[in-house]
Design an enzyme around this catalytic site. Sequence first.
Site, mmCIF file in Angstrom:
data_model
loop_
_atom_site.group_PDB
_atom_site.id
_atom_site.type_symbol
_atom_site.label_atom_id
_atom_site.label_comp_id
_atom_site.label_asym_id
_atom_site.label_seq_id
_atom_site.Cartn_x
_atom_site.Cartn_y
_atom_site.Cartn_z
ATOM 1 N N ASP A 331 0.838 -1.196 0.000
ATOM 2 C CA ASP A 331 0.000 0.000 0.000
ATOM 3 C C ASP A 331 0.877 1.253 0.000
ATOM 4 O O ASP A 331 2.075 1.205 -0.313
ATOM 5 C CB ASP A 331 -0.956 -0.045 1.198
ATOM 6 N N ASP A 332 0.298 2.365 0.379
ATOM 7 C CA ASP A 332 0.929 3.687 0.351
ATOM 8 C C ASP A 332 2.284 3.695 1.061
ATOM 9 O O ASP A 332 2.494 2.967 2.030
ATOM 10 C CB ASP A 332 -0.020 4.674 1.031
ATOM 11 N N ARG A 408 -7.391 15.666 3.245
ATOM 12 C CA ARG A 408 -6.344 14.668 3.489
ATOM 13 C C ARG A 408 -4.977 15.212 3.040
ATOM 14 O O ARG A 408 -4.140 14.485 2.520
ATOM 15 C CB ARG A 408 -6.657 13.354 2.762
ATOM 16 N N LYS A 441 -4.306 -1.312 -6.525
ATOM 17 C CA LYS A 441 -5.282 -0.711 -5.617
ATOM 18 C C LYS A 441 -5.323 0.779 -5.974
ATOM 19 O O LYS A 441 -4.418 1.523 -5.659
ATOM 20 C CB LYS A 441 -4.895 -0.908 -4.158
ATOM 21 N N ASP A 443 -6.710 4.300 -5.538
ATOM 22 C CA ASP A 443 -7.363 5.031 -4.455
ATOM 23 C C ASP A 443 -7.732 6.447 -4.904
ATOM 24 O O ASP A 443 -7.205 6.977 -5.886
ATOM 25 C CB ASP A 443 -6.425 5.090 -3.243
ATOM 26 N N MET A 444 -8.642 7.056 -4.139
ATOM 27 C CA MET A 444 -9.027 8.462 -4.337
ATOM 28 C C MET A 444 -9.504 8.985 -2.990
ATOM 29 O O MET A 444 -10.663 8.823 -2.623
ATOM 30 C CB MET A 444 -10.130 8.601 -5.378
ATOM 31 N N ASN A 445 -8.624 9.619 -2.261
ATOM 32 C CA ASN A 445 -8.865 9.876 -0.845
ATOM 33 C C ASN A 445 -9.423 11.250 -0.508
ATOM 34 O O ASN A 445 -9.498 11.586 0.665
ATOM 35 C CB ASN A 445 -7.562 9.665 -0.063
ATOM 36 N N CYS A 485 -10.980 2.041 -4.862
ATOM 37 C CA CYS A 485 -11.013 2.466 -3.462
ATOM 38 C C CYS A 485 -11.080 3.984 -3.456
ATOM 39 O O CYS A 485 -10.389 4.635 -4.245
ATOM 40 C CB CYS A 485 -9.764 1.976 -2.720
ATOM 41 N N ASP A 507 -13.002 1.702 4.773
ATOM 42 C CA ASP A 507 -11.740 1.688 5.509
ATOM 43 C C ASP A 507 -11.908 1.117 6.905
ATOM 44 O O ASP A 507 -10.935 0.993 7.653
ATOM 45 C CB ASP A 507 -11.180 3.115 5.619
#
Length: 704
Positions: A331-332, A408, A441, A443-445, A485, A507
């Site tokens: 992940d990140d 974020r 994965k 993502d778009m946070n 995500c 999450d």
Amino acid sequence: MTNKTLIELKGTSTQMLLEVGELAEILHWGKNIDVSLPQSRLALQRPVPYGRLDDDIAMSLSPELARGLFSSPALEGHRNGLDWAPVFTISETIHYDNQLTLVSEDACAGLTLKTELQLDQHDVVKVRHTLTNNKPGAYQVNRLANTLMLPERAKELMTFFGRWVHEFQTVRQPLLQGGFQQENRRGRTSHEHYPAIVAGTSHFDEMTGDVWGFHFAWSGNHRLRVDVKADGRRYAQAEVIYLPGEVALEQGESITTPWLYASYSDRGLNGMSQQFHEHVRHSILPSEFSSKPRPIHLNTWEGIYFEHDPDYIMSMATQAAQMGVERFIIDDGWFKGRDGDKAALGDWLLDETKYPNGLAPVVEHVNKLGMEFGLWFEPEMINKNSDLYRAHPEWLLAVDSYQQPAGRNQYVIDLQNEDAFNYLFERLDYFLSTYNIAYIKWDMNREVVQPGHEGRAAGYEQVVRYYQLVDKVRAKHPNVEIESCAAGGGRIDFEVLKRTHRFWASDNNDALERQSIQRGMSYFFPPEVMGSHIGASHCHSTRRRHAIEFRGLTALFGHMGIELDPVKESDVEKQGFERYIKLHKSLRSLLHSGNSWRLMTDDKAHQISAVVAKDKSQAVIQIAQLAMPTNSLSGHLRIPGLDPKARYQVSVLDKPALFDDIVNYQPPWMEEGCELTGEWCEEIGLTMPILDSETAVLVQLQRI
């Protein structure tokens, strides 16, 4: 009645009858009926009350104020103040294979409206419009909505609400007068207002009642509404919310609405869901992946966050493989300068201080262990503290002279900027071409605020460009799977699913919260597209603790994975992970292909889910005890969907470790098993056990 044609669209068990003349009106949307009698239409002719317009006004698939309908119109727009009240007349009707295309014209306004309506073998309807400007002068489109009519017996709504880590919650309200409207202006599908709604007869439930479910397949700003007219007629609308000035059609240009999907069932919410699930499986999921077993995941996020050490990560992979994990995702935190969430988004270069030998040794280690390798990206986002922003501040999706609030600690990249779009594709393409990456994965946070491109509103086009970026990646790398995500469940809809293979539902890995989140998601999505992970015993989002049995069984009914650091876990915990991974693999083909049921219970403290095989040969049932039982006894478990004449062996597959501590004894069938007919299971059922709060039991039925 002259020059009108009755057109029938027919699914497996439902039917839509439309009368097509100058316009098209739905006369019936429900059970299949015989329409062979020529005078049947006379039974549906409406009277005209006094004090209103002198003619009966049909509720068409494209309601128009200019006809005197006085409802929310399907189209609102103008050409420099003119052509604002169009009246469309059908000029062409194409009907074949349960598909209907209607071409309507307004020569005065210089507009063409094409309406596409389909009903498939899974009893799912989809409808959309295409508007074309035929004459000089830009036509400004303010609204373009999909509309479907509902019968007067639809008197209750179930709608969805939520927030981050609390998605897919449901609420009921009456539909008697007035109506309901829900808007999402957050730039993505959103946690708060998932684009779906269910209308039904009064007190419809999981097993009974007529229900009409609607899902709007769009990943940006949208509006849903259901209205009751003063005459009692009802209709549902779904549309993109276009920002001011966003859609202006020059001569010859067109715009097409997203698809509105809908399904009728006379078997309550379960019947509706099963129809949507089959449609997703056969018509939406990429066909090359729909038959592939969903690999068990380990995602590193809650295990290591931004602390990346390749040797340690490889030890995590080793232990993950020993537990039966089939796909390992970093992940990140893997890219240049990414030591926290305040910097480096956009700088898609490997962090060589963390990975001095590159990423290849980690990927090769994961692959040698027999696992697929996956990597996290957040392509649409940028930190201002990044090399990319310092080089290209003009790539921000924003309006000059205004300061956006951060979300974020990040902002959105303008995908309509060709250089920015090409840069993101090049970076994704580089990693997918260089390494054996089987999974992204994506993502778009953050939510989208004041989306501007060259000063103009650009929320609609930003979503279109996101689709195009995913499409371009998939065209170049067709074997790479993608997870959608968006800080959990913020971008979940059918249009995304056409391009991706899995959703991260939330999450929140808290098993108790996941019970309601996953139940809400199940109304429109089958379990195999719902990412559902076993987290650590101490939940990172709620600070609650749950036993491995409750966490494991909750994660079982989805696309299963684990989200933690296996190196730090105790041997007891790791044995638990391994046990539920094995259990999921043994049931995976059933869970990801069977008919899902949300079972009724007399006690809201229970939540019961089941999956029954298509051939009715087996079933699994999860009894989850969410809170203290209301009564000292827990009532009966009734199981639908089995073969009524067949005999089934009933057994317990899993139960809490302290199952017998709070009772003198549990129902004997839980220890000894029993044989029952499918008819007995559905009509009489089994006495349920007494369970502690936040525990679950898994029951299996196998045909003898």
